[in-house]
Write an enzyme that holds these catalytic residues in place. Sequence first.
Site, mmCIF file in Angstrom:
data_model
loop_
_atom_site.group_PDB
_atom_site.id
_atom_site.type_symbol
_atom_site.label_atom_id
_atom_site.label_comp_id
_atom_site.label_asym_id
_atom_site.label_seq_id
_atom_site.Cartn_x
_atom_site.Cartn_y
_atom_site.Cartn_z
ATOM 1 N N HIS A 168 76.262 191.409 -39.308
ATOM 2 C CA HIS A 168 76.401 190.731 -40.604
ATOM 3 C C HIS A 168 75.052 190.342 -41.192
ATOM 4 O O HIS A 168 74.971 189.994 -42.365
ATOM 5 C CB HIS A 168 77.261 189.470 -40.443
ATOM 6 N N ASP A 185 68.700 187.843 -46.655
ATOM 7 C CA ASP A 185 70.129 187.641 -46.389
ATOM 8 C C ASP A 185 70.792 189.000 -46.188
ATOM 9 O O ASP A 185 70.494 189.940 -46.932
ATOM 10 C CB ASP A 185 70.793 186.938 -47.592
HETATM 11 P P1 ADP Z 1 76.353 182.947 -44.472
HETATM 12 O O1 ADP Z 1 77.299 183.891 -43.796
HETATM 13 O O2 ADP Z 1 74.934 183.177 -44.073
HETATM 14 O O3 ADP Z 1 76.722 181.512 -44.318
HETATM 15 P P2 ADP Z 1 77.429 183.871 -47.092
HETATM 16 O O4 ADP Z 1 76.997 183.520 -48.474
HETATM 17 O O5 ADP Z 1 77.593 185.331 -46.855
HETATM 18 O O6 ADP Z 1 76.372 183.225 -46.071
HETATM 19 O O7 ADP Z 1 78.811 183.190 -46.770
HETATM 20 C C1 ADP Z 1 78.978 181.795 -46.825
HETATM 21 C C2 ADP Z 1 80.463 181.483 -46.924
HETATM 22 O O8 ADP Z 1 80.639 180.104 -46.637
HETATM 23 C C3 ADP Z 1 81.026 181.742 -48.296
HETATM 24 O O9 ADP Z 1 82.348 182.219 -48.181
HETATM 25 C C4 ADP Z 1 81.007 180.348 -48.941
HETATM 26 O O10 ADP Z 1 82.017 180.156 -49.898
HETATM 27 C C5 ADP Z 1 81.231 179.439 -47.763
HETATM 28 N N1 ADP Z 1 80.549 178.145 -47.951
HETATM 29 C C6 ADP Z 1 79.222 177.945 -48.022
HETATM 30 N N2 ADP Z 1 78.955 176.637 -48.192
HETATM 31 C C7 ADP Z 1 80.138 176.001 -48.241
HETATM 32 C C8 ADP Z 1 80.540 174.628 -48.409
HETATM 33 N N3 ADP Z 1 79.644 173.644 -48.561
HETATM 34 N N4 ADP Z 1 81.854 174.357 -48.379
HETATM 35 C C9 ADP Z 1 82.748 175.341 -48.241
HETATM 36 N N5 ADP Z 1 82.446 176.630 -48.085
HETATM 37 C C10 ADP Z 1 81.152 176.961 -48.080
HETATM 38 O O1 F6P Z 2 77.012 185.700 -41.117
HETATM 39 C C1 F6P Z 2 76.063 185.151 -40.309
HETATM 40 C C2 F6P Z 2 76.597 184.082 -39.368
HETATM 41 O O2 F6P Z 2 75.652 183.819 -38.401
HETATM 42 C C3 F6P Z 2 77.883 184.408 -38.651
HETATM 43 O O3 F6P Z 2 77.780 185.170 -37.492
HETATM 44 C C4 F6P Z 2 78.330 183.025 -38.344
HETATM 45 O O4 F6P Z 2 79.680 182.903 -38.031
HETATM 46 C C5 F6P Z 2 77.973 182.279 -39.617
HETATM 47 O O5 F6P Z 2 76.802 182.872 -40.058
HETATM 48 C C6 F6P Z 2 77.812 180.785 -39.426
HETATM 49 O O6 F6P Z 2 76.906 180.496 -38.399
HETATM 50 P P1 F6P Z 2 77.304 179.653 -37.109
HETATM 51 O O7 F6P Z 2 78.439 180.367 -36.453
HETATM 52 O O8 F6P Z 2 76.064 179.614 -36.287
HETATM 53 O O9 F6P Z 2 77.716 178.318 -37.612
#
Ligand code: ADP
Ligand code: F6P
Length: 467
Positions: A167, A376
């Site tokens: 991912h 990212d």
């Molecule tokens: P990552 O996997 O690195 O966290 P992404 O942008 O790909 O980044 O995915 C983040 C996910 O978490 C999205 O579905 C987003 O809506 C959710 N998310 C991020 N911050 C919050 C928050 N404060 N409350 C609820 N959902 C959140």
């Molecule tokens: O998408 C990246 C990622 O590291 C996922 O593998 C993971 O579930 C998510 O971000 C949140 O991170 P963590 O599991 O360390 O809270």
Amino acid sequence: MSETVQEKASFLVVANRLPVDRVTSEDGTESWRSSPGGLVTALEPVMQSRGGAWIGWPGAPDERVEPFHHDGYDIIPVPLSSQDVERFYEGFSNATLWPLFHDCIAEPVFHREWWDAFREVNQRFARVAAERAEQGATVWIQDYQLHLVPQMLREMRPDLRIGFFLHIPFPPPELFTRMPWRKELIEGVLGADLIGFQFPGCVSNFLRLARRLPDVEGARGRVHMPDGRMVVVKAFPISIDAVGMRNLANSPQVLAEAQKLRQELGDPSTILFGVDRLDYSKGLRNRVRAIGELFESRDLDPEQVVFLQLATPSRERVKEYRMLRNDIDLLVGRINSQSTSLARSPIAYRYTSVPRETLAAMYQIADLMIVTPLRDGMNLVAKEYVACRSRNDSALVLSEFAGAALELRQAYMVNPYDIDGMKASILQALHESPRVKARKMRAMRKQVFDHDINVWADSFLTELESN
Ligand code: ADP
Ligand code: F6P
């Protein structure tokens, strides 16, 4: 579909985390809440429609939970001790691999005892998958925390179809080769039949490394292994449940919440919005600096404009994350303290996770979405925003270093290291003509709806099951 947990499954997802975390409050009450991050957002709808089993950690140390049925599929918990959490999760996964795979924007830390724990925990996940998989089942292993599981599982169960999806970005060999256990990590993932990455650059980085192994040949997305196996390596840009997101954002409950939120923010004429896990890869320091300077210079009028930033607590015991939290608290505090208005602060900053309905309401009221990671894999937030915007009167500012930039080409692209450039793009997006904004938003929406999570999962699984 049966409500009892099946002994074995024909389709299994193996991820470090379960889709739900068990939380124990101070008074001892226990509850489950959705786990943070894009992996869960993407895979939950896949599991809800396909069924099967999800193998993962329940999110707290020393947590012993029996398997249970949830939302149409089975949940198979894998426990981690406090020492595993410290060495495997916070250590090797998130203080070694995470920074190394994100272009070393923080210095990766290498400890031999973390590596030992990483191997041991990967073995544990492989063992549980081997026990739970039916003969000939499809097992889909997720992300960097489980890099060694494909080969470990193949040794235990050569009958399985094994897929692996990363991912996060996969770094260039010039950075990856710092890793003391680089050979083991590449060999470990090559146990899969199909390896998926977020974008083509990761595929070529990986193939350059695979070719360095003895007796391994790799070209044009195929790796020929010494044992005669062929491993396919390909880009599968991940996505979201676009229809689900749009429907949620337009539900009466969310629209009412959106109206209430706008009032709570003081009914400003313009709302800028950012939402991220509080992670140094997300580029929050520079984003807050850029917006702070725009308020200071009055290019953004604090009487009219509010910047709403949500940060989800993440990996709170890892040093870099603690430092980041302090830095953002200080930066936001400084900017807000300089505001002349007593009624309202220019930045509304909350360090919290919110329910999906509230997040959808926030997307609904945001005139400008600001997504500025330093690096990212994809960034699903950018896609969620686009999916929620049925009206065309808004804009997306997006880092060129997010995987999403390869798909959402009509966004206002920024180099997140260039603060002046970021300020200029924010102003350009805000002052753009409605006609141009509408054209850009329509094109991005088409991209997200034509390439949603079902397209992603179907293309990966069809490729895995057909070769
Ligand atoms: P990552 O996997 O690195 O966290 P992404 O942008 O790909 O980044 O995915 C983040 C996910 O978490 C999205 O579905 C987003 O809506 C959710 N998310 C991020 N911050 C919050 C928050 N404060 N409350 C609820 N959902 C959140
Ligand atoms: O998408 C990246 C990622 O590291 C996922 O593998 C993971 O579930 C998510 O971000 C949140 O991170 P963590 O599991 O360390 O809270």
